[in-house]
Design a protein around this motif. Structure first.
Motif, PDB file in Angstrom:
ATOM      1  N   UNK A 170      19.910 -11.073 -20.743  1.00 14.34           N
ATOM      2  CA  UNK A 170      19.154  -9.834 -20.542  1.00 14.34           C
ATOM      3  C   UNK A 170      19.601  -8.745 -21.505  1.00 14.34           C
ATOM      4  N   UNK A 171      20.911  -8.611 -21.705  1.00 17.28           N
ATOM      5  CA  UNK A 171      21.423  -7.580 -22.614  1.00 17.28           C
ATOM      6  C   UNK A 171      21.008  -7.856 -24.056  1.00 17.28           C
ATOM      7  N   UNK A 172      21.064  -9.104 -24.467  1.00 16.00           N
ATOM      8  CA  UNK A 172      20.643  -9.435 -25.838  1.00 16.00           C
ATOM      9  C   UNK A 172      19.148  -9.211 -26.036  1.00 16.00           C
ATOM     10  N   UNK A 173      18.342  -9.540 -25.047  1.00 15.17           N
ATOM     11  CA  UNK A 173      16.902  -9.294 -25.158  1.00 15.17           C
ATOM     12  C   UNK A 173      16.612  -7.799 -25.236  1.00 15.17           C
ATOM     13  N   UNK A 174      17.334  -6.998 -24.452  1.00 18.50           N
ATOM     14  CA  UNK A 174      17.135  -5.550 -24.494  1.00 18.50           C
ATOM     15  C   UNK A 174      17.592  -4.979 -25.835  1.00 18.50           C
ATOM     16  N   UNK A 175      18.712  -5.469 -26.360  1.00 26.03           N
ATOM     17  CA  UNK A 175      19.174  -5.014 -27.676  1.00 26.03           C
ATOM     18  C   UNK A 175      18.155  -5.351 -28.756  1.00 26.03           C
ATOM     19  N   UNK A 176      17.630  -6.545 -28.716  1.00 26.72           N
ATOM     20  CA  UNK A 176      16.618  -6.943 -29.697  1.00 26.72           C
ATOM     21  C   UNK A 176      15.389  -6.041 -29.603  1.00 26.72           C
ATOM     22  N   UNK A 177      14.940  -5.809 -28.380  1.00 29.41           N
ATOM     23  CA  UNK A 177      13.777  -4.942 -28.179  1.00 29.41           C
ATOM     24  C   UNK A 177      14.048  -3.530 -28.698  1.00 29.41           C
ATOM     25  N   UNK A 178      15.203  -2.977 -28.357  1.00 25.86           N
ATOM     26  CA  UNK A 178      15.519  -1.612 -28.779  1.00 25.86           C
ATOM     27  C   UNK A 178      15.667  -1.512 -30.292  1.00 25.86           C
ATOM     28  N   UNK A 179      16.243  -2.522 -30.900  1.00 21.89           N
ATOM     29  CA  UNK A 179      16.410  -2.487 -32.361  1.00 21.89           C
ATOM     30  C   UNK A 179      15.070  -2.637 -33.084  1.00 21.89           C
ATOM     31  N   UNK A 180      14.184  -3.471 -32.570  1.00 21.86           N
ATOM     32  CA  UNK A 180      12.886  -3.632 -33.233  1.00 21.86           C
ATOM     33  C   UNK A 180      12.008  -2.408 -33.037  1.00 21.86           C
ATOM     34  N   UNK A 181      12.203  -1.677 -31.934  1.00 27.84           N
ATOM     35  CA  UNK A 181      11.433  -0.460 -31.705  1.00 27.84           C
ATOM     36  C   UNK A 181      12.059   0.749 -32.393  1.00 27.84           C
ATOM     37  N   UNK A 182      13.255   0.585 -32.970  1.00 26.43           N
ATOM     38  CA  UNK A 182      13.910   1.678 -33.687  1.00 26.43           C
ATOM     39  C   UNK A 182      14.560   2.715 -32.789  1.00 26.43           C
ATOM     40  N   UNK A 183      15.099   2.308 -31.673  1.00 26.82           N
ATOM     41  CA  UNK A 183      15.777   3.235 -30.763  1.00 26.82           C
ATOM     42  C   UNK A 183      17.017   3.804 -31.446  1.00 26.82           C
TER      43      UNK A 183
END
Length: 125
Positions: A94-107
């Protein structure tokens, strides 16, 4: 199964303590899910609550059925092993999926992957 009259008082107190302390730890983990601010903080509290709370509750259950049946009960050990191995793996995924999502969205709150890799000493990653 025997009646509760055959169950020793010391074992009843010990089982009650294990079950109540396990449920209290699980409750604290659930409250942490509600109280903490972001996803990365929220994901740890229920994971720890589930793992440690489950351990105490299963210890109480194993003690109860061991004393009643006068033989060790291994079902609780298998459940504890399964939950202990799967809960941290689920947290990591879950943490890796959230990190990937946040990085691709430019958080802006999440550092880029190459900045994090620079912090890891050689031979540890």
């Amino acid at each position: 199964m025997t009646s509760m009259g055959d169950f020793p008082a010391w074992a009843a107190w010990l089982v009650a303590f294990c079950v109540l302390s396990g449920s209290a730890v699980t409750l604290v983990g659930s409250l942490g899910l509600l109280r903490l601010g972001n996803f990365y903080a929220r994901v740890h509290a229920p994971t720890l609550g589930a793992t440690f709370g489950m351990g105490a509750i299963l210890l109480g259950s194993a003690l109860y059925f061991t004393v009643l049946e006068t033989r060790p009960v291994v079902h609780e050990i298998l459940i504890a092993l399964f939950v202990t191995f799967t809960t941290p793996v689920t947290l990591m995924l879950l943490a890796r999926a959230a990190l990937y999502r946040d990085r691709t969205e430019g958080d802006r709150d999440v550092p880029p992957a190459d900045a994090v890799e620079d912090l890891i000493p050689p031979g540890h990653g």
